[in-house]
Design an enzyme around this catalytic site. Structure first.
Site, short mmCIF file in Angstrom:
data_model
loop_
_atom_site.label_atom_id
_atom_site.label_comp_id
_atom_site.label_asym_id
_atom_site.label_seq_id
_atom_site.Cartn_x
_atom_site.Cartn_y
_atom_site.Cartn_z
N GLU A 1 0.72 -1.29 -0.06
CA GLU A 1 -0.04 -0.14 0.12
C GLU A 1 0.88 1.24 -0.14
OE1 GLU A 1 -2.64 -0.58 3.22
OE2 GLU A 1 -3.84 -2.06 2.02
N CYS B 1 -2.06 -4.73 -5.63
CA CYS B 1 -2.55 -5.83 -4.92
C CYS B 1 -1.49 -6.90 -4.81
CB CYS B 1 -3.93 -6.41 -5.48
SG CYS B 1 -5.27 -5.31 -5.50
N GLU C 1 -1.74 -10.17 -6.30
CA GLU C 1 -1.79 -10.85 -7.21
C GLU C 1 -0.99 -10.14 -8.29
OE1 GLU C 1 -4.44 -9.87 -5.51
OE2 GLU C 1 -5.95 -11.30 -5.37
N CYS D 1 -7.40 -6.74 -10.94
CA CYS D 1 -6.38 -8.05 -10.95
C CYS D 1 -7.02 -9.25 -11.64
CB CYS D 1 -6.01 -8.57 -9.47
SG CYS D 1 -5.06 -7.81 -8.56
N1 THU Z 1 -6.02 -6.74 -1.96
C1 THU Z 1 -5.12 -7.68 -2.61
O1 THU Z 1 -3.84 -7.42 -2.56
N2 THU Z 1 -5.85 -8.78 -3.31
C2 THU Z 1 -7.07 -9.07 -3.25
O2 THU Z 1 -7.51 -9.96 -3.80
C3 THU Z 1 -7.79 -8.20 -2.55
C4 THU Z 1 -7.53 -6.89 -2.02
C5 THU Z 1 -5.45 -5.52 -1.00
C6 THU Z 1 -5.62 -4.15 -1.81
C7 THU Z 1 -5.38 -3.34 -0.45
O3 THU Z 1 -4.18 -3.28 0.01
C8 THU Z 1 -6.08 -4.44 0.65
O4 THU Z 1 -6.17 -5.60 0.27
C9 THU Z 1 -7.63 -4.02 1.07
O5 THU Z 1 -8.26 -3.94 -0.19
#
Ligand code: THU
Length: 159
Positions: free
Chosen positions: A66, A75, A77, A112
């Protein structure tokens, strides 16, 4: 009356016991769980790990990262996919996502899904396994990239 499923809850047949999955899938889930421990998520406190297996058997994993400028976050993925692609590997044969939510499983966000669908080359789908890091007995939502995003955007659409 039809059953309402929330991301593979209740008796959804796509939810399987971890112990019944192939060893290669279990290994991928473990890699995603390990990557999740590296998550940098001070704003959401929601840690996610992902792992991709490439056709040569390698595993590329990643976590969410983040940023105080929220939109600059990435994210898990896409972190994993970017690692693989930048190493010359883009033939993905399986994907695992691990996060902890009280209800349901964590499946990839829309961006993603589109990002991964790009590499479901020639309609060759990518099985996707969503799991929680601990909750025993461990249950796993078994889906796929194209199941999660049918009719993804493609520059060839409409031709
Ligand atoms: N997030 C992911 O990394 N992958 C997912 O499949 C869903 C959401 C992350 C984005 C953000 O840093 C946090 O989860 C909350 O949304």
């Amino acid at each position: 009356m039809s059953q309402i499923y929330i991301n593979g809850m209740r008796d959804d047949p796509s939810v399987r016991e971890y112990d019944t999955l192939d060893a290669s899938v279990q290994e991928l889930i473990q890699a995603a769980a390990a990557a999740r421990n590296q998550a940098y998520c001070p704003y959401s406190n929601f840690a996610v790990g992902a792992a991709l297996r490439t056709s040569d058997g390698s595993i590329y994993s990643g976590c969410n990262i983040e940023n105080s400028a929220f939109a600059a976050s990435i994210c898990a993925e896409r972190t994993a996919a970017a690692k693989a692609i930048s190493e010359g590997k883009r033939e993905f044969i399986a994907c695992a996502v691990v996060a902890q939510q009280e209800k349901g499983f964590t499946t990839p966000c829309g961006i993603c899904r589109q990002f991964l669908a790009e590499f479901a080359i020639n309609g060759k789908d990518i099985p996707l396994y969503a799991a929680k890091p601990t909750n025993l007995p461990l249950r796993v939502l078994c889906s796929s990239v194209l199941e999660l995003l049918p009719k993804s955007f493609s520059l060839d659409n409409g031709k």
